[in-house]
Design an enzyme around this catalytic site. Structure first.
Site, PDB file in Angstrom:
ATOM      1  N   LYS A 111       4.133  10.175   3.048  1.00 55.11           N
ATOM      2  CA  LYS A 111       4.156  11.201   2.005  1.00 55.11           C
ATOM      3  C   LYS A 111       5.111  12.328   2.391  1.00 55.11           C
ATOM      4  CE  LYS A 111       0.543   9.990  -0.764  1.00 55.11           C
ATOM      5  NZ  LYS A 111       0.356   8.646  -0.173  1.00 55.11           N
ATOM      6  N   SER A 138       0.806  -1.211   0.000  1.00 55.30           N
ATOM      7  CA  SER A 138       0.000   0.000   0.000  1.00 55.30           C
ATOM      8  C   SER A 138       0.844   1.268   0.000  1.00 55.30           C
ATOM      9  CB  SER A 138      -0.910   0.004   1.236  1.00 55.30           C
ATOM     10  OG  SER A 138      -0.131  -0.090   2.402  1.00 55.30           O
TER      11      SER A 138
END
Lengths: 219, 219
Positions: A176, A137
């Site tokens: 991120k 993921s």
DNA sequence: CTTGACATAGAACGAATGTTCCGATAGAAT
DNA sequence: ATTCTATCGGAACATTCGTTCTATGTCAAG
């Protein structure tokens, strides 16, 4: 000389000595030091060496050629005290759950639940913990299944940091690069071909830690 | 003396030298060695030191007092091999050029051109070299710009290995998982969302090394 | 200005250290 | 037995190297 202050010369001497020892395997002689830092007189080198001993950066043995030791103080200031750092593996990280955070700060743990990282890969060594990535993921963060991420628990972050964030509404963890953009927050995937996520409501995201290092062991 | 065999004297010399360096921070002089192992003549110590150099346990610098280095061979045989392994950075890797391979095997290199990896991250420690990834051309291998890949030069490979291959026709380097499929070869990107490349003519590809470890330093 | 602590330079000395040469010994090979 | 090689011991030699001493310069405090 004022306590604790080093002259430019002495700094250069320390630097040279440290490098010389690492590269040569033995300490430099007085004349070699002098030549390296531009001192013609051996007595001046000797003088400054004694100064450095007084300041605690070096230890010397009398009447011994190349009888210079680096002290802990010097090694520490150069960041070369311990070669490896043990970092606790606190669990796994995957999209559908928040990042597990270290519960205890007990400094001792067995080898099984720790990963050893050589010091020179890390700029900071405090507050670190390790997580094993489970599943695919995180591929948009260029992180694959089985990778180990070293993170630092840190509420503060700066633009460009790679962080682990928990998106409350989606109930999802993701890695991120994070940027503040006015009242909004942009989460930028490490993979340049992928699109960023814009978070309108910063309350919706929880920065769980800063990623410091990613290690991928093949085979 | 037969190649590879050490006399009792030489063994004791090595042992003393190793201990002396650890305890003193600098190597012993010839006379100190002689005194420690019971040799009155400096020439005999010198003689045996040269023997030890020939056998690869030591390195010496001419006309330098205490100019003795321990080699990796000695450190390994004493079981004191360091926790970290220094791996030479031989250059950069990017799509448009073949992988630069290590040219020299000189045992010494400065800190600048090496990366330190803690031993327990590596299953093998021989024949390794490091490359810095330049550009985003390897994103399908989940490797980003700035990552450091540790590779092993190895002509043999097994199914599933991640290897650096040079595609002759495309004149391109790429990192892929490699699989033999009959007469063909399949190059599988690490990113599961991306499609494999099938190489019909195995002559067209050149495996330049096996990827052992990938390290990504953030901040 | 004078003083004194600090830093530097140069030279000389003596001790520490590596190098070399010669001769002796032991053991294996011929 | 002779030869050859590896090893050893002792001594002399040549450098390297740490130490010390004297002289000079700097700069701030008195």
């Amino acid at each position: 000389m004022a306590k604790g202050k080093l002259s430019e010369r002495q700094r250069r001497m320390l630097e040279f000595i440290e490098r010389f020892i690492v590269e040569s395997g033995y300490p430099p002689s007085i004349r070699e030091i002098g030549k390296a830092v531009g001192i013609s007189s051996t007595s001046v080198v000797n003088y400054n060496l004694n100064r450095l001993v007084e300041e605690g950066y070096l230890a010397r043995d009398k009447n011994v050629s190349r009888g210079i030791r680096m002290t802990e103080k010097l090694l520490k200031s150069v960041g070369r005290l311990t070669d490896v750092i043990r970092i606790r593996k606190v669990g796994r990280i995957f999209a559908s759950e928040p990042v597990p955070l270290p519960s205890t700060d007990s400094p001792i743990f067995s080898a099984d639940e720790a990963i050893e990282i050589s010091r020179d890969l890390l700029s900071i060594t405090e507050g670190l913990f390790a997580l094993e990535v489970k599943g695919d993921s995180m591929i948009d963060a260029m992180v694959s299944d089985g990778d180990v991420v070293i993170m630092r628990r840190e509420p503060e972050w700066r633009n460009g940091d790679m962080v682990a964030v928990w998106l409350k509404d989606k109930e999802e963890t993701t890695l991120k690069h994070i940027y503040r953009e006015g009242n909004k927050v942009r989460l930028q995937p490490a993979n340049p071909t992928m699109q960023p996520i814009i978070i309108d409501n910063p309350e919706n995201l929880e920065v769980q830690g800063k990623v410091v290092l990613v290690v991928r062991q093949l085979e």
